[in-house]
Design a protein around this motif. Structure first.
Motif, short mmCIF file in Angstrom:
data_model
loop_
_atom_site.label_atom_id
_atom_site.label_comp_id
_atom_site.label_asym_id
_atom_site.label_seq_id
_atom_site.Cartn_x
_atom_site.Cartn_y
_atom_site.Cartn_z
N SER A 171 0.86 -1.19 0.00
CA SER A 171 0.00 0.00 0.00
C SER A 171 0.89 1.23 0.00
N THR A 172 0.32 2.37 -0.28
CA THR A 172 1.10 3.58 -0.53
C THR A 172 1.95 4.02 0.66
N GLY A 173 1.64 3.53 1.85
CA GLY A 173 2.42 3.91 3.03
C GLY A 173 3.81 3.29 3.07
N TYR A 174 4.05 2.26 2.27
CA TYR A 174 5.34 1.56 2.33
C TYR A 174 6.37 2.23 1.44
N LYS A 175 7.64 1.91 1.74
CA LYS A 175 8.66 2.43 0.83
C LYS A 175 8.63 1.60 -0.46
N LYS A 176 9.08 2.23 -1.52
CA LYS A 176 9.03 1.56 -2.81
C LYS A 176 10.03 0.41 -2.89
N ILE A 177 9.69 -0.58 -3.70
CA ILE A 177 10.54 -1.76 -3.90
C ILE A 177 11.75 -1.38 -4.76
N ARG A 178 12.93 -1.61 -4.22
CA ARG A 178 14.16 -1.26 -4.96
C ARG A 178 14.34 -2.23 -6.13
N THR A 179 14.36 -1.66 -7.33
CA THR A 179 14.32 -2.46 -8.55
C THR A 179 15.52 -2.18 -9.45
N ALA A 180 16.01 -3.24 -10.09
CA ALA A 180 17.07 -3.10 -11.10
C ALA A 180 16.46 -3.38 -12.46
N VAL A 181 16.90 -2.65 -13.47
CA VAL A 181 16.46 -2.92 -14.84
C VAL A 181 17.68 -3.36 -15.63
N PHE A 182 17.54 -4.50 -16.33
CA PHE A 182 18.63 -5.04 -17.15
C PHE A 182 18.32 -4.73 -18.61
N ILE A 183 19.28 -4.12 -19.31
CA ILE A 183 19.07 -3.73 -20.70
C ILE A 183 20.24 -4.17 -21.58
N SER A 184 20.01 -4.17 -22.89
CA SER A 184 21.11 -4.41 -23.84
C SER A 184 21.16 -3.36 -24.94
N GLY A 185 20.08 -2.58 -25.08
CA GLY A 185 20.01 -1.69 -26.25
C GLY A 185 19.57 -0.27 -25.94
N SER B 110 30.38 -13.25 -14.14
CA SER B 110 29.52 -12.07 -14.28
C SER B 110 28.34 -12.14 -13.33
N GLU B 111 27.71 -13.30 -13.24
CA GLU B 111 26.54 -13.44 -12.36
C GLU B 111 26.93 -13.32 -10.89
N LYS B 112 28.07 -13.88 -10.53
CA LYS B 112 28.55 -13.78 -9.15
C LYS B 112 28.75 -12.30 -8.79
N ASN B 113 29.43 -11.60 -9.68
CA ASN B 113 29.70 -10.18 -9.52
C ASN B 113 28.37 -9.42 -9.43
N LEU B 114 27.46 -9.75 -10.31
CA LEU B 114 26.15 -9.10 -10.36
C LEU B 114 25.36 -9.31 -9.07
N LEU B 115 25.34 -10.55 -8.58
CA LEU B 115 24.61 -10.83 -7.34
C LEU B 115 25.14 -10.01 -6.17
N SER B 116 26.46 -9.87 -6.11
CA SER B 116 26.99 -9.08 -4.99
C SER B 116 26.66 -7.60 -5.16
N VAL B 117 26.67 -7.09 -6.38
CA VAL B 117 26.31 -5.69 -6.63
C VAL B 117 24.83 -5.45 -6.29
N LEU B 118 23.99 -6.40 -6.66
CA LEU B 118 22.56 -6.26 -6.36
C LEU B 118 22.32 -6.28 -4.85
N LYS B 119 23.08 -7.11 -4.16
CA LYS B 119 22.96 -7.20 -2.70
C LYS B 119 23.37 -5.88 -2.04
#
Length: 193
Positions: free
Chosen positions: A4-18, A73-82
């Motif tokens: 509901s609007t009282g909560y903080k927003k969900i922190r989201t990553a967007v993955f792109i290539s183009g 790359s995925e290992k690196n990515l997971l730690s960055v996302l964390k």
């Protein structure tokens, strides 16, 4: 994942290539009051992706990983996302396939937008294949990502009529316009808003 609007927003990553046109529409959506997400991170596998300019413009952290060594790359990515406390991922024209392992770590928290009416035309060259098969309609689909390519649970779809003299380029353009509307709607649906 009710919110509901009282909560903080969900922190989201967007993955792109183009070009990042879906990224741009997601950023605009994330800045509205009704959006349950904030875009806090952009990843690209392509250092020349034009979409990275949007990250710069909106002051969003970004990273480029070439995925030549997928495990690394995925290992690196997971730690960055964390580190960036990312809770959800939106794939937007990301041209790399994530491993089962990676997907498991974000189970039910990865969305993808695909330019066809799934389950038809999974994978690449969707517009060409739809035209070659003389389809009357194509469209786009937002789905949850699972370990099988373009096979996760469908969240929302939008149908687009294929006109008589349609070309791959004109169909792609038509569908992209709908993608920009569909992705935010699908995110709202995922959060039952």
């Amino acid at each position: 994942m009710g919110l509901s609007t009282g909560y903080k927003k969900i922190r989201t990553a967007v993955f792109i290539s183009g070009t990042g046109s879906n990224l741009k529409s997601l950023i605009k959506f994330s800045k509205t009051n009704k959006s349950p997400i904030s875009i806090d991170f952009v990843l690209s596998n392509n250092s020349k992706a034009r979409g990275l300019d949007y990250a710069k413009k909106y002051d969003i952290k970004k990273k480029v990983l070439n995925f030549k060594n997928k495990n690394l790359s995925e290992k690196n990515l997971l730690s960055v996302l964390k580190v960036n406390k990312i809770e959800m991922i939106c794939l937007a024209g990301f041209m790399k396939i994530l491993s089962k392992n990676f997907i498991k770590k974000f189970k039910g928290k990865i969305l993808n937008i695909h330019p066809s009416l799934l389950p038809k035309y999974k994978g690449l060259n969707t517009h060409k294949r739809a035209l070659n098969n003389k389809e009357k309609y194509s469209g786009c689909t937002v789905h949850l990502v699972n370990a099988r390519l373009d096979s996760g649970k469908i969240v929302l779809q939008k149908k687009v009529r294929i006109s008589k003299n349609e070309t791959e380029a004109s169909l792609a353009k038509k569908i992209l316009v709908q993608e920009h509307k569909l992705y935010p709607k699908a995110i709202l649906k995922v959060f039952n808003l």
